[in-house]
Design an enzyme around this catalytic site. Structure first.
Site, PDB file in Angstrom:
ATOM      1  N   CYS A   1       3.317  -7.734  -0.586  1.00  0.00           N
ATOM      2  CA  CYS A   1       3.263  -6.951   0.676  1.00  0.00           C
ATOM      3  C   CYS A   1       2.618  -5.777  -0.312  1.00  0.00           C
ATOM      4  O   CYS A   1       1.788  -4.918  -0.296  1.00  0.00           O
ATOM      5  CB  CYS A   1       3.070  -6.664   2.217  1.00  0.00           C
ATOM      6  SG  CYS A   1       4.085  -8.042   3.083  1.00  0.00           S
ATOM      7  N   ASP A   2       4.167  -5.968  -0.494  1.00  0.00           N
ATOM      8  CA  ASP A   2       3.933  -3.937  -1.002  1.00  0.00           C
ATOM      9  C   ASP A   2       3.662  -4.155  -2.403  1.00  0.00           C
ATOM     10  O   ASP A   2       3.866  -3.060  -3.620  1.00  0.00           O
ATOM     11  CB  ASP A   2       5.654  -3.715  -1.191  1.00  0.00           C
ATOM     12  CG  ASP A   2       5.403  -3.326   0.689  1.00  0.00           C
ATOM     13  OD1 ASP A   2       4.078  -3.052   1.233  1.00  0.00           O
ATOM     14  OD2 ASP A   2       6.784  -3.420   1.124  1.00  0.00           O
TER      15      ASP A   2
ATOM     16  N   CYS B   1       9.528  -7.294   1.592  1.00  0.00           N
ATOM     17  CA  CYS B   1       8.143  -8.141   1.179  1.00  0.00           C
ATOM     18  C   CYS B   1       6.957  -7.686  -0.090  1.00  0.00           C
ATOM     19  O   CYS B   1       6.334  -6.514  -0.448  1.00  0.00           O
ATOM     20  CB  CYS B   1       7.421  -8.331   2.587  1.00  0.00           C
ATOM     21  SG  CYS B   1       5.628  -9.144   1.847  1.00  0.00           S
TER      22      CYS B   1
END
Ligand code: NAP
Length: 298
Positions: free
Chosen positions: A133-134, A130
Protein backbone atom coordinates in the site's frame (compact mmCIF):
# COMPACT_ATOMS: atom_id res chain seq x y z
CA UNK A 1 -34.24 -10.87 8.70
CA UNK A 2 -31.55 -12.57 6.61
CA UNK A 3 -30.92 -16.30 6.39
CA UNK A 4 -27.19 -15.65 6.70
CA UNK A 5 -25.23 -12.66 7.97
CA UNK A 6 -21.55 -12.88 7.07
CA UNK A 7 -19.21 -10.77 9.19
CA UNK A 8 -16.15 -9.94 7.06
CA UNK A 9 -15.59 -9.48 3.33
CA UNK A 10 -12.30 -11.35 2.91
CA UNK A 11 -11.84 -14.63 1.00
CA UNK A 12 -13.61 -16.68 3.70
CA UNK A 13 -16.57 -14.31 4.05
CA UNK A 14 -17.10 -13.68 0.35
CA UNK A 15 -16.81 -17.40 -0.46
CA UNK A 16 -19.38 -18.08 2.28
CA UNK A 17 -21.69 -15.51 0.65
CA UNK A 18 -21.10 -17.11 -2.76
CA UNK A 19 -22.11 -20.55 -1.51
CA UNK A 20 -25.01 -19.21 0.57
CA UNK A 21 -26.49 -17.40 -2.44
CA UNK A 22 -26.01 -20.44 -4.67
CA UNK A 23 -28.05 -22.34 -2.07
CA UNK A 24 -30.78 -19.69 -2.35
CA UNK A 25 -30.23 -18.16 1.11
CA UNK A 26 -30.75 -14.43 1.64
CA UNK A 27 -27.32 -13.08 2.54
CA UNK A 28 -25.90 -9.91 4.03
CA UNK A 29 -22.14 -9.31 4.16
CA UNK A 30 -20.85 -6.72 6.65
CA UNK A 31 -17.34 -5.39 6.00
CA UNK A 32 -15.74 -2.79 8.28
CA UNK A 33 -12.77 -1.92 6.06
CA UNK A 34 -11.75 -2.91 2.54
CA UNK A 35 -12.99 -6.01 0.73
CA UNK A 36 -10.55 -8.87 0.15
CA UNK A 37 -8.95 -8.96 3.59
CA UNK A 38 -5.18 -9.37 3.80
CA UNK A 39 -5.07 -10.83 0.30
CA UNK A 40 -6.19 -7.50 -1.19
CA UNK A 41 -2.83 -5.88 -0.41
CA UNK A 42 -0.71 -8.70 -1.85
CA UNK A 43 0.93 -7.64 -5.14
CA UNK A 44 0.97 -11.13 -6.65
CA UNK A 45 -0.97 -14.20 -5.48
CA UNK A 46 1.16 -17.18 -6.47
CA UNK A 47 -0.62 -19.97 -4.63
CA UNK A 48 -4.21 -19.77 -5.82
CA UNK A 49 -4.69 -23.04 -7.73
CA UNK A 50 -5.05 -22.69 -11.47
CA UNK A 51 -4.02 -19.04 -11.60
CA UNK A 52 -0.59 -17.99 -12.88
CA UNK A 53 -0.88 -14.21 -12.48
CA UNK A 54 -3.36 -12.60 -10.12
CA UNK A 55 -2.97 -9.52 -7.95
CA UNK A 56 -4.67 -9.33 -4.56
CA UNK A 57 -6.75 -6.36 -5.71
CA UNK A 58 -7.97 -8.27 -8.80
CA UNK A 59 -8.79 -11.29 -6.67
CA UNK A 60 -10.84 -9.20 -4.23
CA UNK A 61 -12.68 -7.36 -7.00
CA UNK A 62 -13.51 -10.57 -8.91
CA UNK A 63 -14.89 -12.19 -5.77
CA UNK A 64 -16.93 -9.09 -4.91
CA UNK A 65 -18.44 -8.94 -8.42
CA UNK A 66 -19.23 -12.65 -8.25
CA UNK A 67 -21.19 -12.36 -4.99
CA UNK A 68 -22.95 -9.16 -6.08
CA UNK A 69 -24.03 -10.84 -9.34
CA UNK A 70 -25.50 -13.67 -7.27
CA UNK A 71 -27.54 -11.19 -5.24
CA UNK A 72 -25.70 -10.94 -1.93
CA UNK A 73 -26.11 -7.60 -0.14
CA UNK A 74 -22.79 -6.01 0.89
CA UNK A 75 -22.70 -3.19 3.46
CA UNK A 76 -19.63 -1.33 4.64
CA UNK A 77 -20.31 -1.43 8.37
CA UNK A 78 -18.16 -2.81 11.17
CA UNK A 79 -19.82 -5.48 13.32
CA UNK A 80 -19.20 -4.58 16.94
CA UNK A 81 -20.98 -7.42 18.75
CA UNK A 82 -23.12 -10.53 18.51
CA UNK A 83 -26.17 -11.55 20.53
CA UNK A 84 -27.57 -15.06 20.53
CA UNK A 85 -31.35 -14.78 20.93
CA UNK A 86 -32.05 -18.41 20.02
CA UNK A 87 -33.69 -18.58 16.59
CA UNK A 88 -32.52 -15.00 15.94
CA UNK A 89 -28.89 -13.92 15.94
CA UNK A 90 -28.40 -10.18 16.35
CA UNK A 91 -25.28 -8.58 14.87
CA UNK A 92 -24.57 -5.21 16.47
CA UNK A 93 -23.03 -2.29 14.58
CA UNK A 94 -22.22 1.23 15.84
CA UNK A 95 -25.47 2.52 14.28
CA UNK A 96 -27.87 -0.31 15.19
CA UNK A 97 -28.20 -4.04 14.57
CA UNK A 98 -29.04 -6.65 11.92
CA UNK A 99 -31.03 -9.84 12.42
CA UNK A 100 -30.10 -13.18 10.92
CA UNK A 101 -31.15 -16.78 11.34
CA UNK A 102 -27.49 -17.75 11.11
CA UNK A 103 -24.18 -15.89 11.33
CA UNK A 104 -20.86 -16.73 9.73
CA UNK A 105 -17.99 -14.96 11.49
CA UNK A 106 -15.19 -14.40 8.97
CA UNK A 107 -13.58 -11.32 10.46
CA UNK A 108 -9.98 -12.46 9.87
CA UNK A 109 -7.13 -11.20 12.00
CA UNK A 110 -5.40 -7.86 12.47
CA UNK A 111 -1.74 -6.90 12.21
CA UNK A 112 0.44 -7.15 15.31
CA UNK A 113 2.24 -3.98 16.46
CA UNK A 114 5.93 -3.74 17.39
CA UNK A 115 5.04 -1.90 20.61
CA UNK A 116 8.21 0.19 20.74
CA UNK A 117 8.61 3.91 21.48
CA UNK A 118 7.87 6.07 18.43
CA UNK A 119 5.71 3.49 16.63
CA UNK A 120 2.33 4.95 17.47
CA UNK A 121 3.39 8.60 17.18
CA UNK A 122 4.94 8.06 13.72
CA UNK A 123 2.29 5.67 12.37
CA UNK A 124 1.36 6.95 8.90
CA UNK A 125 4.43 9.22 8.96
CA UNK A 126 6.98 6.57 8.06
CA UNK A 127 5.69 3.66 10.12
CA UNK A 128 3.58 1.35 7.97
CA UNK A 129 2.00 -2.11 8.16
CA UNK A 130 1.53 -2.60 4.41
CA UNK A 131 4.46 -2.37 2.00
CA UNK A 132 2.33 -2.81 -1.11
CA UNK A 133 0.00 0.00 0.00
CA UNK A 134 2.65 2.51 1.09
CA UNK A 135 5.94 1.37 -0.50
CA UNK A 136 5.74 3.84 -3.36
CA UNK A 137 5.98 6.79 -0.92
CA UNK A 138 9.49 5.58 -0.08
CA UNK A 139 10.84 5.31 -3.62
CA UNK A 140 14.55 6.20 -3.61
CA UNK A 141 14.82 6.17 0.22
CA UNK A 142 16.30 3.63 2.64
CA UNK A 143 13.73 1.54 4.50
CA UNK A 144 13.54 -1.23 7.09
CA UNK A 145 11.24 -4.24 7.31
CA UNK A 146 10.76 -5.99 10.66
CA UNK A 147 9.86 -9.70 10.88
CA UNK A 148 10.92 -13.06 9.53
CA UNK A 149 7.73 -14.62 8.13
CA UNK A 150 6.38 -14.72 4.57
CA UNK A 151 4.98 -11.21 4.83
CA UNK A 152 8.30 -9.68 5.91
CA UNK A 153 10.21 -11.50 3.15
CA UNK A 154 7.67 -10.49 0.50
CA UNK A 155 7.66 -6.90 1.77
CA UNK A 156 11.47 -6.72 1.62
CA UNK A 157 11.47 -8.09 -1.96
CA UNK A 158 8.78 -5.60 -2.98
CA UNK A 159 10.58 -2.62 -1.42
CA UNK A 160 13.94 -3.68 -2.89
CA UNK A 161 12.53 -2.76 -6.32
CA UNK A 162 11.87 0.80 -5.14
CA UNK A 163 14.50 1.56 -2.49
CA UNK A 164 18.31 1.68 -2.72
CA UNK A 165 18.67 -0.32 0.52
CA UNK A 166 16.23 -2.38 2.61
CA UNK A 167 17.24 -3.54 6.08
CA UNK A 168 15.47 -6.75 7.07
CA UNK A 169 15.42 -6.90 10.87
CA UNK A 170 14.63 -10.27 12.38
CA UNK A 171 14.84 -11.36 16.02
CA UNK A 172 16.03 -14.94 15.39
CA UNK A 173 18.90 -16.47 13.38
CA UNK A 174 16.61 -18.19 10.84
CA UNK A 175 13.62 -16.99 8.88
CA UNK A 176 10.19 -18.50 9.43
CA UNK A 177 9.07 -17.79 5.84
CA UNK A 178 9.07 -20.22 2.91
CA UNK A 179 12.37 -21.39 1.44
CA UNK A 180 11.84 -19.92 -2.03
CA UNK A 181 11.30 -16.46 -0.51
CA UNK A 182 14.37 -16.82 1.72
CA UNK A 183 16.43 -17.70 -1.36
CA UNK A 184 15.04 -14.74 -3.29
CA UNK A 185 15.96 -12.41 -0.40
CA UNK A 186 19.49 -13.85 -0.26
CA UNK A 187 19.90 -13.20 -3.98
CA UNK A 188 18.72 -9.60 -3.80
CA UNK A 189 21.80 -7.42 -3.34
CA UNK A 190 20.11 -4.38 -1.77
CA UNK A 191 18.36 -6.32 1.02
CA UNK A 192 20.56 -6.39 4.12
CA UNK A 193 19.35 -9.00 6.65
CA UNK A 194 20.07 -8.13 10.29
CA UNK A 195 19.55 -11.41 12.11
CA UNK A 196 19.16 -11.64 15.89
CA UNK A 197 18.25 -7.95 16.02
CA UNK A 198 15.40 -6.27 17.86
CA UNK A 199 13.91 -2.85 17.31
CA UNK A 200 14.36 -0.63 20.38
CA UNK A 201 12.72 2.54 19.09
CA UNK A 202 11.66 4.45 16.01
CA UNK A 203 12.94 8.00 15.88
CA UNK A 204 12.08 11.24 14.12
CA UNK A 205 10.36 14.57 14.81
CA UNK A 206 7.70 14.96 12.13
CA UNK A 207 8.52 11.79 10.17
CA UNK A 208 10.63 8.66 10.65
CA UNK A 209 14.34 9.51 10.47
CA UNK A 210 15.92 6.37 11.92
CA UNK A 211 15.34 3.09 13.69
CA UNK A 212 17.34 2.02 16.73
CA UNK A 213 18.17 -1.70 16.82
CA UNK A 214 20.05 -4.00 19.20
CA UNK A 215 21.97 -7.06 18.01
CA UNK A 216 24.91 -9.25 18.97
CA UNK A 217 27.32 -6.36 18.26
CA UNK A 218 25.39 -3.86 20.35
CA UNK A 219 23.03 -0.99 19.66
CA UNK A 220 23.04 0.95 16.38
CA UNK A 221 20.88 3.50 14.60
CA UNK A 222 19.88 2.93 10.96
CA UNK A 223 19.01 6.05 8.95
CA UNK A 224 15.73 5.05 7.31
CA UNK A 225 12.70 6.97 6.05
CA UNK A 226 10.27 4.09 6.53
CA UNK A 227 9.75 1.19 8.93
CA UNK A 228 7.46 -1.60 7.75
CA UNK A 229 6.28 -3.84 10.58
CA UNK A 230 5.45 -7.36 9.38
CA UNK A 231 5.45 -9.20 12.69
CA UNK A 232 2.39 -11.35 12.31
CA UNK A 233 -1.29 -11.33 12.89
CA UNK A 234 -3.54 -11.55 15.92
CA UNK A 235 -7.24 -12.38 16.17
CA UNK A 236 -9.72 -9.66 17.12
CA UNK A 237 -12.60 -11.66 18.56
CA UNK A 238 -13.31 -10.02 21.91
CA UNK A 239 -16.44 -8.22 20.55
CA UNK A 240 -17.97 -11.64 19.82
CA UNK A 241 -17.03 -13.42 23.02
CA UNK A 242 -19.31 -14.11 24.78
CA UNK A 243 -21.28 -15.77 23.29
CA UNK A 244 -18.47 -17.40 21.26
CA UNK A 245 -15.86 -19.54 22.97
CA UNK A 246 -12.25 -18.66 22.13
CA UNK A 247 -9.07 -20.70 22.55
CA UNK A 248 -6.14 -19.52 24.68
CA UNK A 249 -4.78 -17.45 21.72
CA UNK A 250 -8.09 -15.71 21.05
CA UNK A 251 -9.17 -17.74 18.00
CA UNK A 252 -12.77 -19.02 17.79
CA UNK A 253 -13.03 -22.65 18.81
CA UNK A 254 -14.47 -24.63 15.91
CA UNK A 255 -13.78 -27.75 13.92
CA UNK A 256 -13.38 -28.31 10.18
CA UNK A 257 -17.18 -28.04 9.87
CA UNK A 258 -16.86 -24.43 11.13
CA UNK A 259 -19.48 -24.96 13.88
CA UNK A 260 -18.93 -22.96 17.06
CA UNK A 261 -20.33 -23.48 20.56
CA UNK A 262 -23.40 -21.42 19.52
CA UNK A 263 -25.87 -23.33 17.28
CA UNK A 264 -26.40 -21.35 14.09
CA UNK A 265 -23.13 -19.40 14.38
CA UNK A 266 -20.15 -20.55 12.32
CA UNK A 267 -16.53 -19.38 12.09
CA UNK A 268 -14.61 -19.36 8.81
CA UNK A 269 -11.07 -18.48 7.78
CA UNK A 270 -8.20 -17.06 9.84
CA UNK A 271 -10.45 -16.14 12.78
CA UNK A 272 -10.94 -19.76 13.84
CA UNK A 273 -8.49 -22.13 15.55
CA UNK A 274 -6.80 -24.03 12.72
CA UNK A 275 -3.45 -25.31 11.50
CA UNK A 276 -3.03 -23.58 8.12
CA UNK A 277 -4.10 -19.99 7.45
CA UNK A 278 -4.01 -19.53 3.69
CA UNK A 279 -6.24 -18.18 0.94
CA UNK A 280 -7.34 -21.68 -0.10
CA UNK A 281 -8.13 -22.78 3.46
CA UNK A 282 -10.08 -19.56 4.06
CA UNK A 283 -12.13 -20.11 0.91
CA UNK A 284 -12.67 -23.77 1.84
CA UNK A 285 -13.97 -22.69 5.25
CA UNK A 286 -16.35 -20.22 3.61
CA UNK A 287 -17.88 -23.02 1.55
CA UNK A 288 -18.15 -25.37 4.56
CA UNK A 289 -19.66 -22.70 6.80
CA UNK A 290 -22.31 -21.77 4.21
CA UNK A 291 -23.16 -25.44 3.72
CA UNK A 292 -23.48 -25.92 7.50
CA UNK A 293 -25.64 -22.81 7.76
CA UNK A 294 -27.97 -24.26 5.11
CA UNK A 295 -28.20 -27.58 6.98
CA UNK A 296 -28.91 -25.76 10.26
CA UNK A 297 -31.74 -23.79 8.58
CA UNK A 298 -33.20 -26.99 7.09
P1 NAP B 1 4.14 -14.95 10.81
O1 NAP B 1 4.36 -16.07 9.86
O2 NAP B 1 3.44 -15.17 12.10
O3 NAP B 1 5.55 -14.28 11.10
C1 NAP B 1 5.68 -13.21 12.00
C2 NAP B 1 7.16 -12.89 12.13
O4 NAP B 1 7.30 -11.77 12.99
C3 NAP B 1 7.96 -14.03 12.74
O5 NAP B 1 9.19 -14.13 12.07
C4 NAP B 1 8.14 -13.58 14.20
O6 NAP B 1 9.37 -13.98 14.73
C5 NAP B 1 8.17 -12.08 14.07
N1 NAP B 1 7.67 -11.39 15.26
C6 NAP B 1 6.51 -11.62 15.94
N2 NAP B 1 6.36 -10.74 16.96
C7 NAP B 1 7.45 -9.94 16.90
C8 NAP B 1 7.89 -8.83 17.66
N3 NAP B 1 7.16 -8.34 18.68
N4 NAP B 1 9.05 -8.22 17.33
C9 NAP B 1 9.80 -8.70 16.30
N5 NAP B 1 9.44 -9.74 15.52
C10 NAP B 1 8.27 -10.36 15.82
O7 NAP B 1 3.30 -13.73 10.13
P2 NAP B 1 3.13 -13.32 8.60
O8 NAP B 1 4.44 -13.30 7.91
O9 NAP B 1 2.31 -12.07 8.59
O10 NAP B 1 2.25 -14.48 7.98
C11 NAP B 1 0.97 -14.78 8.56
C12 NAP B 1 0.36 -16.00 7.87
O11 NAP B 1 0.06 -15.67 6.50
C13 NAP B 1 1.34 -17.17 7.82
O12 NAP B 1 0.62 -18.37 7.95
C14 NAP B 1 1.94 -17.05 6.44
O13 NAP B 1 2.44 -18.28 5.93
C15 NAP B 1 0.75 -16.54 5.64
N6 NAP B 1 1.24 -15.79 4.46
C16 NAP B 1 1.39 -16.49 3.31
C17 NAP B 1 1.88 -15.85 2.18
C18 NAP B 1 2.07 -16.64 0.93
O14 NAP B 1 1.71 -17.81 0.93
N7 NAP B 1 2.64 -16.07 -0.10
C19 NAP B 1 2.21 -14.48 2.23
C20 NAP B 1 2.06 -13.79 3.43
C21 NAP B 1 1.57 -14.47 4.56
P3 NAP B 1 9.69 -15.53 15.09
O15 NAP B 1 9.97 -16.17 13.76
O16 NAP B 1 10.85 -15.42 15.99
O17 NAP B 1 8.46 -16.04 15.76
Amino acid sequence: MYDVIVIGGGPAGLTAALYARRAGLTTLVLEGGALGGQAASTPEIENWPGSLHLSGAEFAMNLYEQVKALGAEVRFERASGLRDEGAVKRVLTPSGSWEGRTVILANGVRRRKLEVPGEERLAGRGVSYCATCDGNFFRGRETAVVGGGNTALEDALFLAKLCPKVWLIHRRDTFRGEEHLVRAVEHTGNIVPLMEHRVLSIRGDERVESVEVAGPEGVRELPVAGVFAAVGLIPDNSPFSPPLELDEHGYVRSGEDCRTNVPGVFAAGDTRAKVLRQLVTAAADGASAARQAGEYLD
